[in-house]
Design a protein around this motif. Structure first.
Motif, PDB file in Angstrom:
ATOM      1  N   GLY A   1     -27.137  70.964 -26.881  1.00  0.00           N
ATOM      2  CA  GLY A   1     -27.769  69.536 -26.907  1.00  0.00           C
ATOM      3  C   GLY A   1     -26.975  68.583 -26.186  1.00  0.00           C
ATOM      4  O   GLY A   1     -25.749  69.007 -25.574  1.00  0.00           O
ATOM      5  N   PRO A   2     -27.621  67.301 -26.179  1.00  0.00           N
ATOM      6  CA  PRO A   2     -26.795  66.177 -25.572  1.00  0.00           C
ATOM      7  C   PRO A   2     -25.403  65.859 -25.950  1.00  0.00           C
ATOM      8  O   PRO A   2     -24.398  65.715 -25.252  1.00  0.00           O
ATOM      9  CB  PRO A   2     -27.364  65.029 -25.584  1.00  0.00           C
ATOM     10  N   ALA A   3     -25.016  65.927 -27.433  1.00  0.00           N
ATOM     11  CA  ALA A   3     -23.927  65.621 -28.008  1.00  0.00           C
ATOM     12  C   ALA A   3     -22.808  66.900 -27.624  1.00  0.00           C
ATOM     13  O   ALA A   3     -21.736  66.367 -27.162  1.00  0.00           O
ATOM     14  CB  ALA A   3     -24.049  65.725 -29.563  1.00  0.00           C
ATOM     15  N   ARG A   4     -23.174  68.296 -27.287  1.00  0.00           N
ATOM     16  CA  ARG A   4     -22.035  69.095 -26.791  1.00  0.00           C
ATOM     17  C   ARG A   4     -21.761  68.850 -25.605  1.00  0.00           C
ATOM     18  O   ARG A   4     -20.838  69.064 -24.934  1.00  0.00           O
ATOM     19  CB  ARG A   4     -22.929  70.719 -27.481  1.00  0.00           C
ATOM     20  N   ARG A   5     -22.835  68.520 -24.539  1.00  0.00           N
ATOM     21  CA  ARG A   5     -22.661  68.278 -23.399  1.00  0.00           C
ATOM     22  C   ARG A   5     -21.666  67.176 -23.218  1.00  0.00           C
ATOM     23  O   ARG A   5     -20.787  67.378 -22.239  1.00  0.00           O
ATOM     24  CB  ARG A   5     -23.813  68.107 -22.539  1.00  0.00           C
ATOM     25  N   GLN A   6     -21.783  65.895 -23.991  1.00  0.00           N
ATOM     26  CA  GLN A   6     -21.029  64.748 -23.874  1.00  0.00           C
ATOM     27  C   GLN A   6     -19.651  65.265 -24.254  1.00  0.00           C
ATOM     28  O   GLN A   6     -18.603  65.017 -23.448  1.00  0.00           O
ATOM     29  CB  GLN A   6     -21.408  63.959 -24.846  1.00  0.00           C
ATOM     30  N   ARG A   7     -19.513  66.101 -25.137  1.00  0.00           N
ATOM     31  CA  ARG A   7     -18.122  66.606 -25.413  1.00  0.00           C
ATOM     32  C   ARG A   7     -17.364  67.309 -24.580  1.00  0.00           C
ATOM     33  O   ARG A   7     -16.157  67.407 -24.237  1.00  0.00           O
ATOM     34  CB  ARG A   7     -18.191  67.506 -26.791  1.00  0.00           C
ATOM     35  N   ALA A   8     -18.333  68.340 -23.778  1.00  0.00           N
ATOM     36  CA  ALA A   8     -17.773  69.168 -22.758  1.00  0.00           C
ATOM     37  C   ALA A   8     -17.292  68.219 -21.450  1.00  0.00           C
ATOM     38  O   ALA A   8     -16.286  68.360 -21.045  1.00  0.00           O
ATOM     39  CB  ALA A   8     -18.676  70.071 -22.307  1.00  0.00           C
ATOM     40  N   ALA A   9     -17.941  67.240 -20.887  1.00  0.00           N
ATOM     41  CA  ALA A   9     -17.434  66.321 -20.219  1.00  0.00           C
ATOM     42  C   ALA A   9     -16.311  65.390 -20.536  1.00  0.00           C
ATOM     43  O   ALA A   9     -15.425  65.325 -19.956  1.00  0.00           O
ATOM     44  CB  ALA A   9     -18.722  65.046 -19.988  1.00  0.00           C
ATOM     45  N   PHE A  10     -16.265  65.091 -21.731  1.00  0.00           N
ATOM     46  CA  PHE A  10     -14.946  64.706 -22.270  1.00  0.00           C
ATOM     47  C   PHE A  10     -13.873  65.462 -22.200  1.00  0.00           C
ATOM     48  O   PHE A  10     -12.807  65.037 -21.616  1.00  0.00           O
ATOM     49  CB  PHE A  10     -15.289  63.975 -23.766  1.00  0.00           C
ATOM     50  N   LEU A  11     -13.989  66.586 -22.587  1.00  0.00           N
ATOM     51  CA  LEU A  11     -12.722  67.548 -22.666  1.00  0.00           C
ATOM     52  C   LEU A  11     -12.536  67.786 -20.997  1.00  0.00           C
ATOM     53  O   LEU A  11     -11.332  67.997 -20.679  1.00  0.00           O
ATOM     54  CB  LEU A  11     -13.153  68.989 -23.341  1.00  0.00           C
ATOM     55  N   LEU A  12     -13.461  68.198 -20.327  1.00  0.00           N
ATOM     56  CA  LEU A  12     -13.247  68.496 -18.695  1.00  0.00           C
ATOM     57  C   LEU A  12     -12.470  67.218 -18.327  1.00  0.00           C
ATOM     58  O   LEU A  12     -11.221  67.539 -17.520  1.00  0.00           O
ATOM     59  CB  LEU A  12     -14.185  68.710 -18.047  1.00  0.00           C
ATOM     60  N   ALA A  13     -12.815  65.875 -18.678  1.00  0.00           N
ATOM     61  CA  ALA A  13     -12.049  64.659 -18.084  1.00  0.00           C
ATOM     62  C   ALA A  13     -10.725  64.692 -18.514  1.00  0.00           C
ATOM     63  O   ALA A  13      -9.635  64.315 -17.727  1.00  0.00           O
ATOM     64  CB  ALA A  13     -12.742  63.429 -18.263  1.00  0.00           C
ATOM     65  N   LEU A  14     -10.620  64.978 -19.862  1.00  0.00           N
ATOM     66  CA  LEU A  14      -9.053  65.151 -20.374  1.00  0.00           C
ATOM     67  C   LEU A  14      -8.344  66.213 -19.693  1.00  0.00           C
ATOM     68  O   LEU A  14      -7.015  65.812 -19.301  1.00  0.00           O
ATOM     69  CB  LEU A  14      -9.082  65.290 -22.005  1.00  0.00           C
ATOM     70  N   ILE A  15      -8.826  67.197 -19.825  1.00  0.00           N
ATOM     71  CA  ILE A  15      -8.003  68.470 -18.952  1.00  0.00           C
ATOM     72  C   ILE A  15      -7.529  68.134 -17.536  1.00  0.00           C
ATOM     73  O   ILE A  15      -6.472  68.531 -17.177  1.00  0.00           O
ATOM     74  CB  ILE A  15      -8.885  70.050 -19.189  1.00  0.00           C
ATOM     75  N   ASP A  16      -8.475  67.669 -16.743  1.00  0.00           N
ATOM     76  CA  ASP A  16      -8.130  67.205 -15.399  1.00  0.00           C
ATOM     77  C   ASP A  16      -7.103  66.302 -15.660  1.00  0.00           C
ATOM     78  O   ASP A  16      -6.217  66.331 -14.739  1.00  0.00           O
ATOM     79  CB  ASP A  16      -9.425  66.704 -14.718  1.00  0.00           C
ATOM     80  N   GLY A  17      -7.257  65.071 -16.416  1.00  0.00           N
ATOM     81  CA  GLY A  17      -6.272  64.120 -16.455  1.00  0.00           C
ATOM     82  C   GLY A  17      -5.023  64.516 -16.780  1.00  0.00           C
ATOM     83  O   GLY A  17      -3.700  64.029 -16.292  1.00  0.00           O
ATOM     84  N   ILE A  18      -4.866  65.514 -17.765  1.00  0.00           N
ATOM     85  CA  ILE A  18      -3.332  65.982 -18.229  1.00  0.00           C
ATOM     86  C   ILE A  18      -2.995  66.946 -17.036  1.00  0.00           C
ATOM     87  O   ILE A  18      -1.760  66.810 -16.706  1.00  0.00           O
ATOM     88  CB  ILE A  18      -3.751  66.947 -19.420  1.00  0.00           C
ATOM     89  N   ALA A  19      -3.725  67.757 -16.296  1.00  0.00           N
ATOM     90  CA  ALA A  19      -3.420  68.354 -15.102  1.00  0.00           C
ATOM     91  C   ALA A  19      -2.824  67.455 -14.076  1.00  0.00           C
ATOM     92  O   ALA A  19      -1.840  67.578 -13.304  1.00  0.00           O
ATOM     93  CB  ALA A  19      -4.334  69.164 -14.557  1.00  0.00           C
ATOM     94  N   ILE A  20      -3.483  66.039 -13.721  1.00  0.00           N
ATOM     95  CA  ILE A  20      -2.784  65.136 -13.012  1.00  0.00           C
ATOM     96  C   ILE A  20      -1.652  64.573 -13.415  1.00  0.00           C
ATOM     97  O   ILE A  20      -0.706  64.692 -12.539  1.00  0.00           O
ATOM     98  CB  ILE A  20      -3.955  63.952 -12.784  1.00  0.00           C
ATOM     99  N   PHE A  21      -1.236  64.463 -14.459  1.00  0.00           N
ATOM    100  CA  PHE A  21      -0.073  64.010 -15.055  1.00  0.00           C
ATOM    101  C   PHE A  21       1.001  65.071 -14.565  1.00  0.00           C
ATOM    102  O   PHE A  21       1.899  64.696 -14.350  1.00  0.00           O
ATOM    103  CB  PHE A  21       0.061  63.510 -16.548  1.00  0.00           C
TER     104      PHE A  21
END
Length: 183
Positions: A141-161
């Motif tokens: 549902g929407p809550a899991r999708r939001q968590r997935a988007a949050f995690l993807l943003a974090l993973i990409d941000g960590i990779a950028i650093f």
């Protein structure tokens, strides 16, 4: 006809390897043809145009990345902090750095609206979201999708650093987020 398809598949793989090494800077038809030892005319024999080439080649890179993720991380559902730890550690490995560099290169090209990258980046983004969402604990549902988007943003941000010389910052962000996400 099978020979043409076989050759087309070989070209896609050679170009995928080329892009992982060179990034998007070396993507004129002549440069792509040289990377796989053929002419630009032969590329256009195998593919309709450069957009088709880039779509198929970047799709291949995304498939290989998904396969590496599948092999490295368990298929069962995980708490967000565990998935974050495992996925961010994986994308920071030397083996994954070329893929992450290419992903960021493609995102930058998509942000500049360079064709055909917006559509390709969107498709890959949806694949990554679906991969993360399928591995997150909790009801669909929407809550899991939001968590997935949050995690993807974090993973990409960590990779950028990590890729820009900020390994210590990437470590710190990873630890802080793990602390925040602990149940």
């Amino acid at each position: 006809m099978a020979n043409r398809q076989d050759q087309r598949e070989k070209v896609i793989q050679m170009l995928a390897d080329h892009l992982l090494t060179a990034g998007l800077a070396q993507t004129s038809l002549r440069q792509l043809a040289a990377a796989c030892g053929t002419s630009d005319r032969m590329l256009l024999y195998y593919f309709a145009d450069k957009a088709e080439i880039m779509t198929l080649v970047l799709g291949r890179v995304a498939e290989q990345f998904s396969s590496a993720l599948d092999q490295a991380l368990p298929p069962e559902r995980l708490p967000p902090h565990v998935l974050l730890q495992q996925a961010s550690a994986l994308v920071r490995t030397p083996a994954m750095r070329p893929t992450m560099r290419l992903w960021l290169d493609m995102v930058a090209a998509a942000a500049r609206q360079e064709q055909p990258f917006p559509a390709i980046a969107t498709a890959i983004l949806h694949q990554l979201m679906a991969w993360i969402e399928a591995r997150l604990e909790g009801p669909p549902g929407p809550a899991r999708r939001q968590r997935a988007a949050f995690l993807l943003a974090l993973i990409d941000g960590i990779a950028i650093f990590d890729m820009t010389g900020g390994e210590a910052e990437a470590d710190a962000v990873e630890q802080a987020l793990t602390d925040i996400l602990l149940p």
